[in-house]
Design a protein around this motif. Sequence first.
Motif: not given
Lengths: 259, 155
Positions: B24-32, B56, B110
């Motif tokens: 969840f952290l990898a996909m939903q939050i950092s959008n790996l 980036r 940005e």
Amino acid sequence: MRLESLARLGRGGLGALERLGRAHLLLFAIVLGVGEILRRPRLLTAQIFNIGVLSLLIVGVSGLFVGMVLGLQGYYVLAQFGAAQSLGVMVATSLVRELGPVVTALLVAGRAGSALTAEIGLMKATEQLSGLEMMAVDPVRRILTPRFYGGVIAMPLLAAIFSAVGVLGGYFVGVGLLGVDEGAFWSQMQAKVDFDDVMDGIVKSLVFGVIVTWIALFEGYDTVPTSEGVSRSTTRSVVHAALVVLGVDFVLTALMFGG
Amino acid sequence: MATRHTIEVTVGAFMALGFLALFFLAMQISNLSLDSTAEGYRLTARFANVGSIKVRAPVTVAGVRVGRVESLSFDKTTYEAVVTLRIDAGIDTLPEDTFANVFTSGLLGEQYIGLEPGGSQDYLRDGDEIVHTQSALVLEQMIGQFLFKKAGESG
């Protein structure tokens, strides 16, 4: 007279150094005992259960509330700058980078570390450890190693659960209660949080897992085998683990995000 | 035996939950999934001033992200900033006379690189350079020019 106080200082310093040395030797022996848990994986599962599963409730509930508080406080500050849509970024970065690993480590030190110290200290006080040695079973490998690896494995998983539940808590408060736009909450979060942040958080919690279980096991193993000694070791285990975790967190943060 | 089995089941559930949280952290939050597109091709562009573009930073066409800034360097002979862009593999029909701008999202947001496709029939390929570029608008310079012009009018 003056020489005597100087000697006391030296004795204290040497004693601390000796304890530190014994702690490192013990850690070395524990880590090298990895063969034991490969031979008896059930020992490890039992300890992951004790340290991980039984800490799940306190970690989950704390994560939820920490996330909800972050949502409220973050909204209050960000709304003053008209940047309430960045709420997701704020909640996720603070949880994933800092609060997740650190608060989980403190909770585990209090919930599981103290129990480990008391358990091992009592084993020593009631001479169960000597009993094991009498039966030619190495107590370090049989008792300490599974607990150590159990803690090291459980900690990152608990921290990940803490962070994930916390983000959901922030989401409920921010989007559900305060009316932040749902799309902006997630998309800004995804744009600004790198996978490196998540990885750094995991590395942190691995390090904290080593620290908390190591201190807990050493305090138990090195305890004065009396009721008072066990009680002192248990207190010291929690206090030292908390202080070391916070100190190391500063160093790790400086290394990871400073440069 | 039953208790041992229960322990194993709960530990399994706990570990699954932990990995689920990590996922969840990898996909939903950092959008790996979006960032790990290692394939794609590189373009370079030279700017007189890139403002505060960072590695980036997003590269967009018509507001849709099609790549990221891969590296920034300084050309010491022409005194220009050389920006390497990595464009997603699927976006392979950018005309040769594409225009690259440094934009800012909002007043305080940005900076990112916006591409405006031209009309050429030939497409940019890996390693090509975007010739037409527009530097970043530096707020201080604009205010300076504005004041200078105002002073000229009144004097």
